[in-house]
Scaffold this motif. Structure first.
Motif, PDB file in Angstrom:
ATOM      1  N   LYS A 178       0.759  -1.240   0.029  1.00 39.95           N
ATOM      2  CA  LYS A 178       0.038  -0.099   0.100  1.00 39.95           C
ATOM      3  C   LYS A 178       0.607   1.029   0.113  1.00 39.95           C
ATOM      4  CE  LYS A 178      -3.580   2.364   2.494  1.00 39.95           C
ATOM      5  NZ  LYS A 178      -4.498   2.064   3.759  1.00 39.95           N
ATOM      6  N   GLN A 179       2.100   1.344   0.717  1.00 44.97           N
ATOM      7  CA  GLN A 179       2.666   2.311   0.708  1.00 44.97           C
ATOM      8  C   GLN A 179       4.002   2.380  -0.448  1.00 44.97           C
ATOM      9  OE1 GLN A 179       0.705   3.624   3.418  1.00 44.97           O
ATOM     10  NE2 GLN A 179       2.888   4.626   3.724  1.00 44.97           N
ATOM     11  N   SER A 180       3.603   1.636  -1.490  1.00 42.64           N
ATOM     12  CA  SER A 180       4.923   1.604  -2.544  1.00 42.64           C
ATOM     13  C   SER A 180       4.358   2.079  -3.569  1.00 42.64           C
ATOM     14  CB  SER A 180       5.561   0.179  -2.581  1.00 42.64           C
ATOM     15  OG  SER A 180       5.922  -0.204  -1.557  1.00 42.64           O
ATOM     16  N   ASP A 181       5.163   2.624  -4.589  1.00 48.17           N
ATOM     17  CA  ASP A 181       4.581   2.957  -6.053  1.00 48.17           C
ATOM     18  C   ASP A 181       4.686   1.770  -7.003  1.00 48.17           C
ATOM     19  OD1 ASP A 181       4.388   5.747  -5.139  1.00 48.17           O
ATOM     20  OD2 ASP A 181       6.404   6.310  -6.067  1.00 48.17           O
ATOM     21  N   LYS A 182       5.469   1.066  -6.711  1.00 47.72           N
ATOM     22  CA  LYS A 182       5.588  -0.237  -7.496  1.00 47.72           C
ATOM     23  C   LYS A 182       5.954  -1.428  -6.598  1.00 47.72           C
ATOM     24  CE  LYS A 182       8.000  -2.188 -11.489  1.00 47.72           C
ATOM     25  NZ  LYS A 182       6.960  -2.279 -12.464  1.00 47.72           N
ATOM     26  N   ALA A 183       4.930  -2.493  -6.843  1.00 44.99           N
ATOM     27  CA  ALA A 183       5.395  -3.614  -6.019  1.00 44.99           C
ATOM     28  C   ALA A 183       5.606  -4.849  -6.856  1.00 44.99           C
ATOM     29  CB  ALA A 183       4.122  -3.943  -5.038  1.00 44.99           C
ATOM     30  N   VAL A 184       6.739  -5.563  -6.588  1.00 47.02           N
ATOM     31  CA  VAL A 184       7.387  -6.682  -7.115  1.00 47.02           C
ATOM     32  C   VAL A 184       7.091  -7.716  -6.328  1.00 47.02           C
ATOM     33  CG1 VAL A 184       9.115  -7.560  -8.543  1.00 47.02           C
ATOM     34  CG2 VAL A 184       8.693  -5.047  -8.385  1.00 47.02           C
ATOM     35  N   VAL A 185       6.772  -9.004  -6.760  1.00 37.16           N
ATOM     36  CA  VAL A 185       6.635 -10.133  -5.931  1.00 37.16           C
ATOM     37  C   VAL A 185       7.658 -11.012  -6.508  1.00 37.16           C
ATOM     38  CG1 VAL A 185       5.336 -12.194  -5.396  1.00 37.16           C
ATOM     39  CG2 VAL A 185       4.434  -9.993  -5.248  1.00 37.16           C
ATOM     40  N   LEU A 186       8.760 -11.775  -6.014  1.00 35.54           N
ATOM     41  CA  LEU A 186       9.418 -12.760  -6.248  1.00 35.54           C
ATOM     42  C   LEU A 186       9.144 -14.120  -6.114  1.00 35.54           C
ATOM     43  CD1 LEU A 186      10.794 -10.137  -6.143  1.00 35.54           C
ATOM     44  CD2 LEU A 186      13.110 -11.542  -5.129  1.00 35.54           C
ATOM     45  N   ALA A 187       8.638 -15.090  -7.048  1.00 30.98           N
ATOM     46  CA  ALA A 187       8.139 -16.312  -7.001  1.00 30.98           C
ATOM     47  C   ALA A 187       8.467 -16.999  -7.866  1.00 30.98           C
ATOM     48  CB  ALA A 187       6.519 -16.028  -6.835  1.00 30.98           C
ATOM     49  N   ASP A 188       9.097 -18.446  -7.607  1.00 33.27           N
ATOM     50  CA  ASP A 188       9.471 -19.510  -8.449  1.00 33.27           C
ATOM     51  C   ASP A 188       8.294 -20.209  -8.806  1.00 33.27           C
ATOM     52  OD1 ASP A 188       9.245 -21.943  -7.029  1.00 33.27           O
ATOM     53  OD2 ASP A 188      10.580 -20.732  -5.753  1.00 33.27           O
ATOM     54  N   HIS A 189       8.585 -20.839  -9.946  1.00 30.22           N
ATOM     55  CA  HIS A 189       7.272 -21.604 -10.662  1.00 30.22           C
ATOM     56  C   HIS A 189       6.519 -22.566  -9.689  1.00 30.22           C
ATOM     57  CE1 HIS A 189      10.392 -24.728 -10.854  1.00 30.22           C
ATOM     58  NE2 HIS A 189       9.462 -25.523 -10.835  1.00 30.22           N
ATOM     59  N   THR A 190       7.315 -23.155  -8.564  1.00 33.30           N
ATOM     60  CA  THR A 190       6.336 -23.951  -7.707  1.00 33.30           C
ATOM     61  C   THR A 190       5.305 -23.062  -6.826  1.00 33.30           C
ATOM     62  OG1 THR A 190       7.872 -23.715  -5.734  1.00 33.30           O
ATOM     63  CG2 THR A 190       8.521 -25.397  -7.364  1.00 33.30           C
ATOM     64  N   LYS A 191       5.482 -21.863  -6.649  1.00 32.20           N
ATOM     65  CA  LYS A 191       4.459 -21.024  -5.836  1.00 32.20           C
ATOM     66  C   LYS A 191       3.269 -20.712  -6.764  1.00 32.20           C
ATOM     67  CE  LYS A 191       7.747 -20.167  -2.885  1.00 32.20           C
ATOM     68  NZ  LYS A 191       8.272 -18.939  -2.534  1.00 32.20           N
ATOM     69  N   PHE A 192       3.116 -21.013  -8.265  1.00 26.03           N
ATOM     70  CA  PHE A 192       1.954 -20.787  -8.996  1.00 26.03           C
ATOM     71  C   PHE A 192       0.977 -21.870  -8.746  1.00 26.03           C
ATOM     72  CE2 PHE A 192       4.881 -17.954 -10.553  1.00 26.03           C
ATOM     73  CZ  PHE A 192       4.104 -17.063 -11.184  1.00 26.03           C
ATOM     74  N   GLY A 193      -0.381 -21.507  -8.392  1.00 23.11           N
ATOM     75  CA  GLY A 193      -1.275 -22.513  -8.316  1.00 23.11           C
ATOM     76  C   GLY A 193      -1.466 -22.832  -6.730  1.00 23.11           C
ATOM     77  N   VAL A 194      -0.736 -22.273  -5.865  1.00 23.62           N
ATOM     78  CA  VAL A 194      -0.767 -22.522  -4.479  1.00 23.62           C
ATOM     79  C   VAL A 194      -1.334 -21.562  -3.836  1.00 23.62           C
ATOM     80  CG1 VAL A 194       0.833 -22.823  -2.562  1.00 23.62           C
ATOM     81  CG2 VAL A 194       1.518 -24.016  -4.744  1.00 23.62           C
ATOM     82  N   ILE A 195      -2.232 -22.038  -2.784  1.00 20.87           N
ATOM     83  CA  ILE A 195      -2.990 -21.072  -1.683  1.00 20.87           C
ATOM     84  C   ILE A 195      -2.639 -21.393  -0.692  1.00 20.87           C
ATOM     85  CG2 ILE A 195      -5.159 -20.254  -0.965  1.00 20.87           C
ATOM     86  CD1 ILE A 195      -6.362 -21.664  -3.617  1.00 20.87           C
ATOM     87  N   SER A 196      -2.139 -20.314   0.150  1.00 21.45           N
ATOM     88  CA  SER A 196      -1.652 -20.520   1.615  1.00 21.45           C
ATOM     89  C   SER A 196      -2.582 -19.771   2.510  1.00 21.45           C
ATOM     90  CB  SER A 196      -0.360 -19.557   1.791  1.00 21.45           C
ATOM     91  OG  SER A 196       0.191 -20.098   2.907  1.00 21.45           O
ATOM     92  N   SER A 197      -2.595 -19.759   3.686  1.00 22.20           N
ATOM     93  CA  SER A 197      -3.873 -19.327   4.547  1.00 22.20           C
ATOM     94  C   SER A 197      -4.293 -17.648   4.399  1.00 22.20           C
ATOM     95  CB  SER A 197      -3.001 -19.398   5.937  1.00 22.20           C
ATOM     96  OG  SER A 197      -2.820 -20.634   6.356  1.00 22.20           O
ATOM     97  N   VAL A 198      -3.415 -16.761   4.201  1.00 20.47           N
ATOM     98  CA  VAL A 198      -3.862 -15.367   4.218  1.00 20.47           C
ATOM     99  C   VAL A 198      -3.459 -14.792   3.056  1.00 20.47           C
ATOM    100  CG1 VAL A 198      -3.880 -13.503   5.614  1.00 20.47           C
ATOM    101  CG2 VAL A 198      -3.341 -15.863   6.606  1.00 20.47           C
ATOM    102  N   THR A 199      -4.331 -14.143   2.407  1.00 16.62           N
ATOM    103  CA  THR A 199      -3.932 -13.263   0.820  1.00 16.62           C
ATOM    104  C   THR A 199      -3.451 -11.975   1.432  1.00 16.62           C
ATOM    105  OG1 THR A 199      -5.565 -14.624  -0.441  1.00 16.62           O
ATOM    106  CG2 THR A 199      -5.079 -12.293  -1.143  1.00 16.62           C
ATOM    107  N   PHE A 200      -2.502 -11.499   0.889  1.00 16.70           N
ATOM    108  CA  PHE A 200      -2.072 -10.121   1.391  1.00 16.70           C
ATOM    109  C   PHE A 200      -2.217  -9.279  -0.005  1.00 16.70           C
ATOM    110  CE2 PHE A 200       1.820 -12.506  -0.163  1.00 16.70           C
ATOM    111  CZ  PHE A 200       2.204 -11.877  -0.843  1.00 16.70           C
ATOM    112  N   ALA A 201      -2.469  -9.593  -0.977  1.00 16.96           N
ATOM    113  CA  ALA A 201      -2.601  -8.784  -2.155  1.00 16.96           C
ATOM    114  C   ALA A 201      -3.138  -9.388  -3.379  1.00 16.96           C
ATOM    115  CB  ALA A 201      -1.287  -8.101  -2.719  1.00 16.96           C
TER     116      ALA A 201
END
Length: 247
Positions: free
Chosen positions: A198-221
């Protein structure tokens, strides 16, 4: 407990958490760490899990509600993380005011940072130490320290973040999903991540391919709130966010 029962319990834990630690399994099952290591070795040879330093990880994606410590995660998908981190570091320009999230992939960015007139803020203990060792201007936000991720969270962290206006932030994630967006296992860490974005002009998420299609407990964005740097093409996600494949 028979060997078959132990191995079944290990695999059940992996279905829930996607990664398990030898020490935690030994305590939970009431069995020696050496026995757990033998079971993990056998399951690895059978192709039912992937053995890593200090534990094991699942062979597939899915829903990830558990959390593992930094030592285990640091040895997962090392090459992919290095590739992503190197690419992310090139996005930082002179005079930027940057937040670097606690996490094993974001930590790898620090080795590639070469701009001197940049100010860095982080909630990662190890990150702060590495930043100052490289002679970079760095601040660490206050708050409750979470042992498993070595990150500052809680009310103190949230209050610190409110005073900053970042040009860019680089965030870690445990899951990337079309409907649930970016997610993480811990409520406190999710709150910090959401506040930083929320406090950033540009947000970048670093995620390797194993993170795609995965749902963890709490959504943050939501997906549209940040672009993603990853190691493989993800065409299904391109209509919802900017995907950059690290080379």
């Amino acid at each position: 407990m028979l060997q078959g029962e132990r191995q079944e319990q290990i695999l059940k834990q992996l279905e829930i958490k996607r990664a398990v630690e030898v020490t935690s399994l030994a305590k939970e099952l009431g069995i020696s760490e050496s026995t757990i290591r033998r079971d993990i070795n056998e399951l690895h040879q059978m192709g039912k899990l992937k053995k890593v330093f200090g534990g094991a990880i699942s062979m597939s994606g899915g829903t990830a509600f558990g959390s593992t410590n930094v030592e285990v995660r640091a040895h997962i998908n090392v090459q992919e993380k290095e590739q992503i981190a190197k690419c992310a570091a090139t996005m930082i320009q002179e005079e930027d005011f940057v937040f670097i999230d606690a996490g094993t992939t974001t930590e790898r960015m620090i080795s590639y940072l070469d701009k001197k007139s940049v100010t860095y803020v982080t909630n990662g203990i190890v990150h702060a130490k590495k930043l100052i060792e490289r002679g970079l201007d760095a601040y660490i936000i206050g708050g409750l320290l979470r042992p498993s991720t070595e990150a500052a969270i809680g009310t103190g962290a949230m209050e610190s973040i409110k005073q900053y206006n970042f040009t860019k932030c680089f965030m870690g994630t445990n899951g990337v999903d079309l409907e649930r967006g970016f997610s993480t296992p811990d409520i406190g860490e999710a709150a910090v991540k959401a506040a930083v974005i929320k406090q950033s002009d540009k947000a970048v998420v670093l995620a390797d391919h194993t993170k795609f299609g995965v749902i963890s407990s709490v959504t943050f964005a939501a997906l549209g709130n940040a672009c993603v740097i990853t190691d493989r093409a993800a065409p299904r996600y391109e209509p919802y966010t900017v995907i950059q494949v690290a080379e």
